[in-house]
Design an enzyme around this catalytic site. Structure first.
Site, PDB file in Angstrom:
ATOM      1  N   LEU A 158       0.876  -1.168   0.000  1.00 55.08           N
ATOM      2  CA  LEU A 158       0.000   0.000   0.000  1.00 55.08           C
ATOM      3  C   LEU A 158       0.910   1.215   0.000  1.00 55.08           C
ATOM      4  CD1 LEU A 158      -2.788  -0.863   2.623  1.00 55.08           C
ATOM      5  CD2 LEU A 158      -3.125  -0.509   0.173  1.00 55.08           C
ATOM      6  N   ASP A 159       0.550   2.236  -0.754  1.00 53.54           N
ATOM      7  CA  ASP A 159       1.355   3.454  -0.790  1.00 53.54           C
ATOM      8  C   ASP A 159       1.492   4.042   0.612  1.00 53.54           C
ATOM      9  OD1 ASP A 159       1.500   3.227  -3.541  1.00 53.54           O
ATOM     10  OD2 ASP A 159      -0.219   4.536  -3.883  1.00 53.54           O
ATOM     11  N   VAL A 160       2.519   4.861   0.794  1.00 53.41           N
ATOM     12  CA  VAL A 160       2.751   5.477   2.090  1.00 53.41           C
ATOM     13  C   VAL A 160       1.563   6.322   2.530  1.00 53.41           C
ATOM     14  CG1 VAL A 160       3.910   7.515   1.117  1.00 53.41           C
ATOM     15  CG2 VAL A 160       4.436   6.785   3.460  1.00 53.41           C
ATOM     16  N   ASN A 161       0.846   6.922   1.586  1.00 52.64           N
ATOM     17  CA  ASN A 161      -0.310   7.755   1.927  1.00 52.64           C
ATOM     18  C   ASN A 161      -1.631   7.017   1.745  1.00 52.64           C
ATOM     19  OD1 ASN A 161       0.142   7.720  -0.806  1.00 52.64           O
ATOM     20  ND2 ASN A 161      -0.288   9.891  -1.131  1.00 52.64           N
ATOM     21  N   SER A 162      -1.580   5.670   1.702  1.00 46.26           N
ATOM     22  CA  SER A 162      -2.788   4.846   1.683  1.00 46.26           C
ATOM     23  C   SER A 162      -2.901   4.116   3.015  1.00 46.26           C
ATOM     24  CB  SER A 162      -2.735   3.831   0.535  1.00 46.26           C
ATOM     25  OG  SER A 162      -2.690   4.487  -0.714  1.00 46.26           O
TER      26      SER A 162
END
Length: 247
Positions: free
Chosen positions: A105-109
């Site tokens: 998962l992306d860092v901002n997800s």
């Protein structure tokens, strides 16, 4: 069979972990200390730390579900010193086995992140051949037209990359500049949802994964870890095998 492959299929851990055990002199084949190039043939006796292991006696893998917060990288180590999911207190428990993440998962997800003790199971879960559905709730600036939602359902090519069909459902009426959607994918290309939304002029400003195959985020508190019951894991492994996965 290569020794590191044999050990991985015996539930010892990743191939890297298997190679570490061999390098530390903890693995024997037929009573002799093994090297990374030692082959394993049918009938050979392999021990790890004095205990016999075999592919056919491989234990049921362990799976864990993590409610990932934003601002944490999904990696074992970041050379820039940024926090990773393995820095979360729930993953600092010394009683936990060695775990690997299933996809990213992306860092901002945020939302559901599955972790596994078994490399082949993790690979099978990520494989598009298995076709596991990943379900996300997303908030975007902007909105999709019914025609655009229909195009996503058929699959689109964006930025030179061909994406499989994505099923999109609007959750509620737009509030100001933002709209909430639920989107279901069967593969996990890099930043797939964000790129698809950008292709149609929308910008994702919140992304929450709520399920991955049969596993759901549910009421797991933010940052917390939950082990999947062994019976459910066993049934899931049988499902993967029915799809042709070598687990």
């Amino acid at each position: 069979m290569r020794l590191n492959v044999f050990l991985q299929r015996s539930g010892i851990g990743s191939r890297r972990e298997a190679e570490r055990l061999v390098a530390e002199g903890l693995v024997t084949v037929n009573g002799e200390l093994a090297t990374v190039t030692t082959p394993v043939n049918e009938g050979d006796k392999v021990t790890v730390k004095g205990k016999t292991v075999a592919v056919e006696t491989k234990p049921i893998p362990k799976l864990y579900l993590l409610h990932k917060p934003v601002d944490y990288l999904v990696t074992n180590f970041d050379k820039e010193g940024r926090p990773t999911v393995f820095d979360l207190p729930s993953l600092k428990n010394s009683s936990l086995p060695r775990l690997m993440t299933v996809g990213r998962l992306d860092v901002n997800s945020e939302g559901l992140l599955v972790l596994s003790t078994d490399g082949p199971v993790a690979q099978a879960m990520m494989s598009p051949d298995t076709g596991l559905e990943r379900v996300y709730r997303i908030r975007v600036r902007g909105s999709l037209t019914p025609k655009e939602i229909g195009r996503l359902a058929k699959g689109v090519t964006a930025g030179g990359i061909k994406y499989k069909p994505a099923i999109v459902r609007q959750d509620r009426a737009s509030t100001g500049a933002n709209t909430w959607y639920t989107i279901t994918l069967t593969e996990g290309k890099n930043r797939e949802i964000r790129k698809l939304m950008e292709y149609f002029g929308c910008v994702v400003n919140r992304l929450i994964r709520v399920s991955y195959g049969p596993f759901e985020l549910g009421e797991i508190p933010l940052g917390s870890l939950r082990e999947v019951p062994a019976r459910k894991v066993g049934n899931f492994v049988e499902f993967l095998r029915s799809k042709g996965a070598k687990v």
